[in-house]
Write an enzyme that holds these catalytic residues in place. Structure first.
Site, short mmCIF file in Angstrom:
data_model
loop_
_atom_site.label_atom_id
_atom_site.label_comp_id
_atom_site.label_asym_id
_atom_site.label_seq_id
_atom_site.Cartn_x
_atom_site.Cartn_y
_atom_site.Cartn_z
N TYR A 69 0.78 -1.34 -0.01
CA TYR A 69 0.01 0.05 -0.17
C TYR A 69 0.66 1.12 -0.02
CZ TYR A 69 -4.27 -2.55 -0.06
OH TYR A 69 -5.29 -3.47 -0.38
N GLN A 103 -15.47 2.47 -7.57
CA GLN A 103 -14.70 1.47 -6.78
C GLN A 103 -13.24 1.80 -6.58
OE1 GLN A 103 -15.60 -2.47 -8.87
NE2 GLN A 103 -16.05 -0.96 -10.39
N ASP A 106 -8.40 5.88 -5.47
CA ASP A 106 -7.21 6.92 -5.54
C ASP A 106 -7.63 8.38 -5.44
OD1 ASP A 106 -7.76 6.36 -9.37
OD2 ASP A 106 -8.74 7.54 -7.90
N HIS A 121 -14.86 1.40 -2.01
CA HIS A 121 -13.80 0.47 -1.29
C HIS A 121 -12.76 1.47 -0.65
CE1 HIS A 121 -14.91 -2.40 -4.90
NE2 HIS A 121 -15.62 -2.61 -4.02
N CYS A 132 -8.10 2.21 18.03
CA CYS A 132 -9.11 2.99 18.72
C CYS A 132 -10.01 3.27 17.34
CB CYS A 132 -8.44 4.33 19.24
SG CYS A 132 -7.73 5.18 17.90
N ALA A 233 -11.24 5.65 -21.93
CA ALA A 233 -12.22 6.68 -21.14
C ALA A 233 -11.67 8.07 -21.28
CB ALA A 233 -12.29 6.30 -19.65
C1 BV8 Z 1 -17.41 -8.78 0.26
C2 BV8 Z 1 -9.68 -1.97 -2.39
C3 BV8 Z 1 -18.71 -10.34 1.68
C4 BV8 Z 1 -8.41 -2.66 -2.15
C5 BV8 Z 1 -10.97 -3.79 -3.80
C6 BV8 Z 1 -14.26 -15.87 -2.76
C7 BV8 Z 1 -13.31 -15.49 -1.54
C8 BV8 Z 1 -13.53 -14.27 -0.87
C9 BV8 Z 1 -14.43 -13.57 -1.51
C10 BV8 Z 1 -14.92 -13.56 -2.69
C11 BV8 Z 1 -15.07 -14.95 -3.10
N1 BV8 Z 1 -15.65 -14.88 -4.38
C12 BV8 Z 1 -16.30 -13.68 -4.39
C13 BV8 Z 1 -16.04 -12.94 -3.41
C14 BV8 Z 1 -16.53 -11.81 -2.96
C15 BV8 Z 1 -15.22 -10.70 -3.54
C16 BV8 Z 1 -15.14 -10.76 -5.11
O1 BV8 Z 1 -16.12 -10.10 -5.68
N2 BV8 Z 1 -14.16 -11.02 -5.47
C17 BV8 Z 1 -13.99 -11.10 -6.94
C18 BV8 Z 1 -12.38 -11.02 -7.43
C19 BV8 Z 1 -14.44 -12.23 -7.51
N3 BV8 Z 1 -15.77 -9.40 -2.94
C20 BV8 Z 1 -15.35 -8.87 -1.91
O2 BV8 Z 1 -14.63 -9.78 -0.98
C21 BV8 Z 1 -16.04 -7.64 -1.22
N4 BV8 Z 1 -16.42 -7.87 0.11
O3 BV8 Z 1 -18.04 -9.51 -0.44
O4 BV8 Z 1 -17.68 -9.20 1.47
C22 BV8 Z 1 -18.90 -10.39 3.09
C23 BV8 Z 1 -20.27 -10.97 3.24
C24 BV8 Z 1 -20.51 -10.96 4.66
C25 BV8 Z 1 -19.79 -10.79 5.76
C26 BV8 Z 1 -18.55 -10.27 5.52
C27 BV8 Z 1 -17.98 -10.36 4.02
C28 BV8 Z 1 -15.09 -6.80 -1.23
C29 BV8 Z 1 -14.46 -6.26 -2.48
C30 BV8 Z 1 -13.57 -5.05 -2.51
C31 BV8 Z 1 -12.01 -5.47 -2.57
N5 BV8 Z 1 -11.45 -4.53 -2.57
N6 BV8 Z 1 -10.20 -2.70 -3.74
C32 BV8 Z 1 -7.45 -2.28 -3.10
O5 BV8 Z 1 -7.68 -1.73 -3.94
O6 BV8 Z 1 -6.14 -2.81 -2.82
S1 BV8 Z 1 -11.48 -4.45 -5.22
C33 BV8 Z 1 -10.53 -3.89 -6.66
O7 BV8 Z 1 -11.13 -4.39 -7.73
C34 BV8 Z 1 -10.45 -2.30 -6.80
O8 BV8 Z 1 -11.38 -1.73 -5.94
C35 BV8 Z 1 -11.17 -2.18 -8.04
O9 BV8 Z 1 -11.79 -1.21 -8.43
C36 BV8 Z 1 -12.07 -3.27 -8.17
C37 BV8 Z 1 -12.50 -3.67 -9.49
O10 BV8 Z 1 -11.70 -3.85 -10.43
P1 BV8 Z 1 -11.83 -2.79 -11.62
O11 BV8 Z 1 -12.12 -1.36 -10.97
O12 BV8 Z 1 -13.10 -3.23 -12.33
O13 BV8 Z 1 -10.69 -2.62 -12.20
P2 BV8 Z 1 -10.19 -3.89 -13.31
O14 BV8 Z 1 -8.45 -3.69 -13.63
O15 BV8 Z 1 -10.64 -5.27 -12.76
O16 BV8 Z 1 -10.63 -3.44 -14.73
C38 BV8 Z 1 -10.42 -2.42 -15.36
C39 BV8 Z 1 -11.14 -2.16 -16.60
O17 BV8 Z 1 -10.92 -1.02 -17.56
C40 BV8 Z 1 -10.76 -3.53 -17.61
O18 BV8 Z 1 -12.12 -3.80 -18.16
C41 BV8 Z 1 -9.90 -2.67 -18.64
O19 BV8 Z 1 -10.20 -3.32 -19.98
C42 BV8 Z 1 -10.82 -1.19 -18.53
N7 BV8 Z 1 -9.70 -0.19 -18.79
C43 BV8 Z 1 -8.35 -0.11 -18.87
N8 BV8 Z 1 -7.87 1.07 -19.18
C44 BV8 Z 1 -8.94 1.56 -19.64
C45 BV8 Z 1 -10.06 0.92 -19.62
N9 BV8 Z 1 -11.27 1.57 -19.97
C46 BV8 Z 1 -11.27 2.59 -20.46
N10 BV8 Z 1 -10.28 3.47 -20.61
C47 BV8 Z 1 -8.95 2.93 -20.24
N11 BV8 Z 1 -7.93 3.77 -20.51
ZN ZN Z 2 -5.62 4.61 17.50
#
Ligand code: BV8
Ligand code: ZN
Length: 250
Positions: A69, A103, A106, A121, A132, A233
């Site tokens: 991070y 999502q 930044d 997120h 705390c 974008a």
């Molecule tokens: C929850 C912060 C439940 C941190 C992020 C198995 C085990 C454990 C969990 C799960 C599991 N299966 C499913 C889950 C749920 C899980 C999940 O969805 N996993 C996925 C991967 C399958 N979700 C969670 O765990 C969430 N919490 O479910 O809790 C729960 C229920 C009860 C009780 C307790 C808990 C929490 C999810 C949040 C995770 N944190 N980020 C960090 O950043 O370090 S997620 C991370 O992915 C980012 O936030 C990011 O935004 C997000 C999504 O990714 P995208 O933004 O879409 O980015 P990506 O690169 O994927 O895509 C970019 C796109 O842009 C591409 O399509 C590309 O083509 C396009 N692009 C590129 N350049 C351009 C462009 N488009 C236009 N112009 C350009 N120039």
């Molecule tokens: Zn503290």
């Protein structure tokens, strides 16, 4: 090359709505130099999400998680909003009701002038105390390898949502409410694979809201789209804005 007819169709559809939600992912910040997650140079290529973006990882090896991070935090100091962020700030001024749900952690939407931003997120500039619970804005500050809370001395963590963690309840509820009420949703730069965030597009689709997708490549959201604009974008949104300016606000 942007498909002009699709661009005009998207502008015609969005031009007639008064209540718009924009839903963004890492792709909207790609042209600012912020690496996306699943693209070629994606963040998850160097580090596996499970190793560094889960509470278990933090419990197991907080130094490694902070290394991951701090690396991203320090890069934030050099990045600026790009035209995509700025156009979305223009959209907020044009549409009578506009909500930006991101999502991204930044903070670039706010830097570009967007005011009503829902950060599903969390935010990389903020840290939260594991003892705390206090939250501190440390954007632009360099932190040590195991930063401690100035109030209670406990270990600080990034104020972001890790995999397996719940999204901030108030932000999630507000995002869901905005999508439940919107006439259209503009989905920009997300692979739409992370839930529950990606589920917002399905909520819009079930309601029959208009869906416009702007993305480099087709995604799960593209299948639900009325119009899908393929391109960067930072190029597509300014072109869409130019078309929208020719249409009077309803
Ligand atoms: C929850 C912060 C439940 C941190 C992020 C198995 C085990 C454990 C969990 C799960 C599991 N299966 C499913 C889950 C749920 C899980 C999940 O969805 N996993 C996925 C991967 C399958 N979700 C969670 O765990 C969430 N919490 O479910 O809790 C729960 C229920 C009860 C009780 C307790 C808990 C929490 C999810 C949040 C995770 N944190 N980020 C960090 O950043 O370090 S997620 C991370 O992915 C980012 O936030 C990011 O935004 C997000 C999504 O990714 P995208 O933004 O879409 O980015 P990506 O690169 O994927 O895509 C970019 C796109 O842009 C591409 O399509 C590309 O083509 C396009 N692009 C590129 N350049 C351009 C462009 N488009 C236009 N112009 C350009 N120039
Ligand atoms: Zn503290």
């Amino acid at each position: 090359m942007i498909d002009e007819s699709q661009l005009r169709r998207a502008a015609a559809l969005l031009g007639r709505v008064t209540n718009l939600v924009a839903f963004t992912g890492a792709g909207v910040s790609a042209e600012s130099g912020v690496p996306t997650f699943r693209g070629a140079e994606g963040v998850w290529k160097e580090f596996r999400a499970e190793e560094v973006a889960t509470p278990e990882a933090f419990g197991r090896d907080p130094k490694l998680v902070w290394e991951f991070y701090n690396h991203r935090r320090n890069r934030l100091a050099e990045v600026q909003p790009n035209p995509a962020h700025r156009v979305l700030a223009d959209f907020e001024r044009r549409f009578p009701r506009f909500t930006l749900v991101t999502q991204n952690i930044d903070g670039l939407h706010a830097l570009a002038g967007s005011r009503n931003v829902l950060e599903l997120h969390g935010n990389l500039g903020r840290v939260r105390c594991t003892g705390c619970g206090r939250v501190f804005d440390k954007r632009g500050e360099r932190l040590g390898e195991l930063p401690a809370c100035e109030a209670c001395g406990a270990l600080l963590r990034p104020d972001v949502v890790w995999f397996g963690e719940l999204l901030p309840q108030d932000v999630w509820s507000a995002s869901l409410a905005a999508v439940e009420e919107c006439e259209a949703i503009l989905v920009v730069g997300t692979s739409a694979v992370v839930y529950p965030a990606a589920g917002l597009v399905e909520v819009a689709s079930r309601r029959g809201a208009t869906i416009v997708v702007v993305n480099l490549e087709p995604t799960a959201a593209s299948e639900l789209a009325d119009v899908s604009l393929h391109g960067k974008a930072g190029e597509v949104l300014p072109a869409l804005w130019e078309e929208l300016k020719l249409i009077a606000t309803p």
